[in-house]
Scaffold this active site. Structure first.
Site, PDB file in Angstrom:
ATOM      1  N   HIS A  77       0.825  -1.207   0.000  1.00  0.00           N
ATOM      2  CA  HIS A  77       0.000   0.000   0.000  1.00  0.00           C
ATOM      3  C   HIS A  77       0.859   1.256   0.000  1.00  0.00           C
ATOM      4  O   HIS A  77       2.017   1.236   0.420  1.00  0.00           O
ATOM      5  CB  HIS A  77      -0.943  -0.015   1.196  1.00  0.00           C
ATOM      6  CG  HIS A  77      -2.012  -1.055   1.075  1.00  0.00           C
ATOM      7  ND1 HIS A  77      -3.037  -1.175   1.969  1.00  0.00           N
ATOM      8  CD2 HIS A  77      -2.217  -2.031   0.148  1.00  0.00           C
ATOM      9  CE1 HIS A  77      -3.836  -2.166   1.603  1.00  0.00           C
ATOM     10  NE2 HIS A  77      -3.345  -2.707   0.502  1.00  0.00           N
ATOM     11  N   GLU A  79       0.843   4.111   1.778  1.00  0.00           N
ATOM     12  CA  GLU A  79       1.373   4.570   3.064  1.00  0.00           C
ATOM     13  C   GLU A  79       2.386   3.581   3.620  1.00  0.00           C
ATOM     14  O   GLU A  79       3.365   3.961   4.254  1.00  0.00           O
ATOM     15  CB  GLU A  79       0.260   4.874   4.066  1.00  0.00           C
ATOM     16  CG  GLU A  79      -0.671   3.721   4.376  1.00  0.00           C
ATOM     17  CD  GLU A  79      -1.886   3.603   3.456  1.00  0.00           C
ATOM     18  OE1 GLU A  79      -1.701   3.529   2.227  1.00  0.00           O
ATOM     19  OE2 GLU A  79      -3.006   3.553   3.969  1.00  0.00           O
ATOM     20  N   CYS A 105      -6.299   1.169   5.370  1.00  0.00           N
ATOM     21  CA  CYS A 105      -6.908  -0.090   5.790  1.00  0.00           C
ATOM     22  C   CYS A 105      -6.435  -0.365   7.223  1.00  0.00           C
ATOM     23  O   CYS A 105      -5.551   0.329   7.741  1.00  0.00           O
ATOM     24  CB  CYS A 105      -6.492  -1.221   4.856  1.00  0.00           C
ATOM     25  SG  CYS A 105      -4.729  -1.633   4.928  1.00  0.00           S
ATOM     26  N   CYS A 108      -2.575  -1.032   7.654  1.00  0.00           N
ATOM     27  CA  CYS A 108      -1.806   0.209   7.483  1.00  0.00           C
ATOM     28  C   CYS A 108      -2.037   1.150   8.663  1.00  0.00           C
ATOM     29  O   CYS A 108      -1.118   1.853   9.092  1.00  0.00           O
ATOM     30  CB  CYS A 108      -2.155   0.888   6.165  1.00  0.00           C
ATOM     31  SG  CYS A 108      -1.425   0.046   4.725  1.00  0.00           S
TER      32      CYS A 108
END
Length: 160
Positions: A77, A79, A105, A108
């Site tokens: 992802h 981030e 999510c 994360c």
């Protein structure tokens, strides 16, 4: 004039949007910028780990194969990429802010919390994208004292 000067929040979210265009994901492109004391300390976008397959080249129609839980098998992802880059370069994220084009999510969110990031701006809802009832990552971060803000894009008079 002061009214014409964009805020750092506007600039960093615009940059996150631009970074998302670098993604090789065929499903959704996401960008992230981490800033601390008005300076960018890391950035990232979603996609496969460096040195593996680019999904838009290998699987241009459907994207990479799915994991046993239905998620992208190669996805890192945005981030997550930004946090990993900062860690690799020994950048302290304590007190930083992350700007991301999709709300985090839950995994994360846990990573964001653990690194000491104190504020999250997001543009679009992960829950809405996934068709689920709640933004679990946002709920987790809020519960544990991280400020989470839905970013509202400023109106612009710019004519292109």
């Amino acid at each position: 004039m002061k009214g014409d000067i964009p805020s750092f929040d506007d600039i960093y979210m615009e940059l996150a949007g631009s970074l998302s265009k670098r993604s090789h994901c065929v499903k959704l492109k996401v960008g992230a910028v981490i800033a601390k004391e008005t300076r960018i300390v890391s950035l990232g976008y979603n996609g496969p780990p460096a040195g593996t397959h680019n999904c838009d080249h290998e699987w241009p129609e459907d994207g990479c194969p799915r994991s046993s839980k239905g998620s992208c098998s190669l996805a890192v992802h945005a981030e997550e990429n930004a946090i990993l880059y900062a860690a690799k370069n020994k950048v302290d994220l304590q007190g930083a802010t992350v700007y991301v084009t999709l709300s985090p999510c839950l995994p994360c969110a846990r990573m964001i919390y653990t690194t000491g990031i104190k504020k999250v701006y997001y543009l679009n809802s992960y829950a809405k994208y996934k068709g689920i009832g709640a933004d679990e990552g946002v709920d987790f971060l809020t519960k544990f004292g991280v400020e989470v803000i839905k970013f509202i894009q400023p109106a612009t008079d710019l004519q292109v």
